[in-house]
Design a protein around this motif. Sequence first.
Motif, PDB file in Angstrom:
ATOM      1  N   SER A 186       1.306  14.083  -2.029  1.00 35.92           N
ATOM      2  CA  SER A 186       2.215  12.540  -2.915  1.00 35.92           C
ATOM      3  C   SER A 186       1.967  13.205  -4.540  1.00 35.92           C
ATOM      4  O   SER A 186       2.469  14.337  -4.384  1.00 35.92           O
ATOM      5  CB  SER A 186       0.366  12.140  -3.194  1.00 35.92           C
ATOM      6  OG  SER A 186      -0.510  13.026  -4.109  1.00 35.92           O
ATOM      7  N   LEU A 191      -2.386  13.794  -2.788  1.00 31.14           N
ATOM      8  CA  LEU A 191      -3.578  13.496  -1.217  1.00 31.14           C
ATOM      9  C   LEU A 191      -2.493  14.684  -0.344  1.00 31.14           C
ATOM     10  O   LEU A 191      -1.189  14.769  -0.518  1.00 31.14           O
ATOM     11  CB  LEU A 191      -2.945  12.152  -1.345  1.00 31.14           C
ATOM     12  CG  LEU A 191      -3.841  11.879  -2.278  1.00 31.14           C
ATOM     13  CD1 LEU A 191      -3.568   9.668  -2.399  1.00 31.14           C
ATOM     14  CD2 LEU A 191      -5.236  11.505  -2.518  1.00 31.14           C
ATOM     15  N   TYR A 193      -0.680  13.843   3.227  1.00 29.26           N
ATOM     16  CA  TYR A 193       0.005  12.636   4.215  1.00 29.26           C
ATOM     17  C   TYR A 193       0.354  13.311   5.627  1.00 29.26           C
ATOM     18  O   TYR A 193       1.668  13.989   5.818  1.00 29.26           O
ATOM     19  CB  TYR A 193       1.599  11.709   3.577  1.00 29.26           C
ATOM     20  CG  TYR A 193       0.254  11.157   3.126  1.00 29.26           C
ATOM     21  CD1 TYR A 193      -0.603   9.966   2.745  1.00 29.26           C
ATOM     22  CD2 TYR A 193       1.148  11.464   1.283  1.00 29.26           C
ATOM     23  CE1 TYR A 193      -0.564   9.130   1.554  1.00 29.26           C
ATOM     24  CE2 TYR A 193       0.235  10.856   0.158  1.00 29.26           C
ATOM     25  CZ  TYR A 193      -0.599   9.488   0.009  1.00 29.26           C
ATOM     26  OH  TYR A 193      -0.451   8.841  -1.064  1.00 29.26           O
ATOM     27  N   VAL A 199      -5.073   9.956   5.222  1.00 26.38           N
ATOM     28  CA  VAL A 199      -4.899  10.516   4.273  1.00 26.38           C
ATOM     29  C   VAL A 199      -6.061  11.469   3.766  1.00 26.38           C
ATOM     30  O   VAL A 199      -7.336  10.241   3.625  1.00 26.38           O
ATOM     31  CB  VAL A 199      -5.094   8.842   3.281  1.00 26.38           C
ATOM     32  CG1 VAL A 199      -4.756   9.580   1.702  1.00 26.38           C
ATOM     33  CG2 VAL A 199      -4.151   8.003   3.846  1.00 26.38           C
ATOM     34  N   ALA A 201      -7.564  14.240   0.646  1.00 34.39           N
ATOM     35  CA  ALA A 201      -7.964  14.357  -0.260  1.00 34.39           C
ATOM     36  C   ALA A 201      -7.524  16.182  -0.224  1.00 34.39           C
ATOM     37  O   ALA A 201      -8.425  16.785   0.151  1.00 34.39           O
ATOM     38  CB  ALA A 201      -9.310  14.259  -0.831  1.00 34.39           C
TER      39      ALA A 201
END
Length: 247
Positions: A186, A191, A193, A199, A201
């Motif tokens: 992100s 985040l 991916y 998803v 942490a």
Amino acid sequence: MSISPDGKVIYLPSFEQAHWHVVNALDGTILAKIVPNSGAHNTVVGPDGKEAYLAGLRSPLLTVADMATQAAARTVGPFGNSIRPFTVNGRQTLVYVNVNDLLGFEIGDLKTGRKLQRVEVTGFEKGPTERHGCPSHGIALTRDEKEIWIADAHNSRLHIFDNTGPVPRQIESIKVGAQPGWITFSLDGTLVYPSTGEVIAARTRQILTTLRDETGAKVNSEKLMEIDFRDGQPVRTGDQFALGAVR
């Protein structure tokens, strides 16, 4: 493909042929043609908008294009095999590459053109993969560049390396639900991916959820990019290649 930070120029690979087209993003006209004869595939435009990095599926050399002249300026490598996914640090001094037949990654110096290191995953064996034919097809830098995350298709895992020392150090692995073939982050760096739909942490390594479509089916995709909106208008986008952000 990859687009310049100002949104005006696209570097467009010819789907594993000899060349890249440099395209005017406003009207689609072709501005130049760069021909490394490498099997044009993955492409990254540097964050400063001065260089573009061109990797082909049939070459161990990364081509560096000068965006002022729209021509190939130099190469980096050779690496240990043909280059697959790769990422670049924010200062555009280092490139981190997956290569064929390696469960791990290699590091190159974007300024001198030398290959610096080869880093192999320990504790896991290479094996057959469902796609790409490459043990590690997916590599990402955290935004602060303190970690490198790589894909391990055969073992359905993501491997994490500490990148704060002179040699990256393997520190953790995360099991995912399918064979990963890409990783991105992100925009805020919190985040992760993977292409397998989880998803994660970034700090705690915990799987928070899985992406699902409107029917509830799990989403698996290597083509994922964050777009942020304000008042209904797009204001910034992420990058599929998970580049470093330390400038």
